[in-house]
Design an enzyme around this catalytic site. Structure first.
Site, short mmCIF file in Angstrom:
data_model
loop_
_atom_site.label_atom_id
_atom_site.label_comp_id
_atom_site.label_asym_id
_atom_site.label_seq_id
_atom_site.Cartn_x
_atom_site.Cartn_y
_atom_site.Cartn_z
N ILE A 39 0.83 -1.21 0.00
CA ILE A 39 0.00 0.00 0.00
C ILE A 39 0.86 1.26 0.00
CG2 ILE A 39 -1.58 1.36 1.45
CD1 ILE A 39 -2.91 -1.35 2.21
N GLU A 62 8.33 -18.98 18.59
CA GLU A 62 7.49 -19.62 19.61
C GLU A 62 6.94 -20.95 19.10
OE1 GLU A 62 6.83 -19.05 22.67
OE2 GLU A 62 7.57 -17.02 23.04
N GLU A 86 4.95 -25.10 11.01
CA GLU A 86 4.83 -26.53 10.73
C GLU A 86 4.58 -27.33 12.01
OE1 GLU A 86 6.69 -24.41 7.52
OE2 GLU A 86 7.26 -24.53 9.65
#
Length: 385
Positions: free
Chosen positions: A339, A365, A369
């Protein structure tokens, strides 16, 4: 369930938002330029956060913390997700693992950390052990009343500013239903202990919030520096990890909101072809998607924070909020760059930093996967039984 903000939550959010804009935003460009947080800025943020009552909000009131419930903490993390992470980390939320302190540890580690006098880092990951926590090889060999620790920890953030380390090491093996299982123990180790060395790693994102390598060579600590009980380190780690995944959702939501606000201002003022760019569907549809995904991440975060307070949050719940929010912030910041066009990649604006910093959220964290594996495995467990 009513997830509308309470009066207390609104007051905390508004006050913390003003604190962040006043005490952190002005330093962001300097942190990016230097690649570190100057000590005087770090000390200033800590002292002002303590004075304002914004320090250790996640810790019990009985030891000087804020004593906030997890839903209210989600509001806190949303605001602290907006500035540079290198700066917001000094408005500290100490690792909950420290609540396992006992005896002399309470006065040596726990209470000084809650007061802002000492800082900790959390050392679990190793070069050969990331998502597979049980693959850690750092060892702690008992020698009389002491332990001798050897090993290497990698990607440990904030170790350069920390005074001590919450470190996880293998102290033996136990027999389990599937064969021998490593016995993992948590230790409190002062960073100036002989044999401990910390080296910075260079990273493309979260500048100033350095990943480090911690090397331990024949580091001798007393048995009094075991955090919790011997062999109970994995339980201590999980207590922090699952709650951390929920708060990651709140942090990502905050950063997405800041990026969206900037995009809305830009789209409403930037003109091309005789009209503001927000009137073009190519831009307006992006804004709609950004707002929708940000809202969805926040609602998912609130639900999980509420479940955490009720003691009903599952591992799958934590993985869902972490996965969705971490991927959401990647899409939102990528749209923000698009944008803003060329200006989105200029260091004059924080848009490119939002974009760079978003990438690590899908890794640290728990990778996307791993979270998909946890979710799918838990979904199928009852069916396959």
């Amino acid at each position: 369930m009513d997830f509308s903000a309470s009066e207390e939550q609104r007051l905390i959010s508004d006050a913390l938002s003003a604190f962040v804009e006043r005490e952190m935003y002005p330093h962001e460009a300097e942190v990016e330029r230097l690649g570190t947080v100057p000590d005087e800025i770090a000390r200033d943020i800590v002292s002002k956060a303590v004075a304002a009552g914004f320090y250790a909000l996640n810790m019990p009131e009985a030891i000087g913390g804020g004593g906030l419930d997890n839903v209210t903490l989600a509001y806190v993390e949303r605001e602290l997700g907006k500035p540079s992470l290198a700066l917001s980390t000094f408005c500290s939320r100490p690792a909950p693992n420290l609540l396992a302190c006992q005896g002399d540890q309470i006065e040596t580690y726990l209470k000084p950390t809650v007061r802002g006098e000492r800082r900790e880092c959390f050392a679990l990951t190793e070069p050969g052990a990331g998502s597979d926590v049980m693959a850690i090889t750092t060892s702690a060999r008992q020698d009389g009343d002491d332990y001798v620790i050897n090993g290497t920890k990698q990607f440990i953030t904030h170790a350069d500013h920390a005074d001590f380390i919450i470190l996880f090491a293998v102290t033996g093996t136990d027999d389990g239903p599937r064969g021998p299982r490593k016995r993992i123990t948590s230790f409190l180790i002062d960073k100036d202990t002989p044999g401990v060395s910390v080296a910075l790693l260079d990273c493309v994102s979260v500048r100033g919030y350095h990943p480090t390598i911690i090397t331990l060579e024949d580091v001798r600590v007393s048995s009094g520096q075991v955090l919790g009980v011997e062999g109970g380190g994995f339980d201590v780690a999980n207590e922090w990890l699952y709650a951390g995944r929920v708060m990651l959702g709140a942090s990502c939501t905050g950063r997405a909101e800041r990026a969206l606000d900037m995009c809305l201002d830009w789209a409403a003022s930037r003109k091309q072809f005789g009209q503001t760019i927000g009137k073009f569907q190519g831009v307006s549809f992006k804004l709609a998607d950004m707002a929708m995904e940000t809202r969805a991440a926040w609602l998912l975060t609130l639900e999980c924070a509420w479940k955490l307070d009720q003691g009903t949050m599952s591992r799958m719940d934590a993985s869902m909020v972490n996965l969705f929010a971490s991927e959401m912030i990647g899409r939102v910041t990528d749209n923000a760059v698009q944008i803003f066009g060329g200006m989105g990649l200029m260091t004059e604006l924080p848009i490119e930093r939002f974009w760079r910093d978003a990438r690590v959220e899908r890794i640290w964290e728990g990778t996307s996967e791993i979270h998909r594996h946890v979710i799918s495995r838990d979904l199928l467990r009852d069916r396959e039984a």
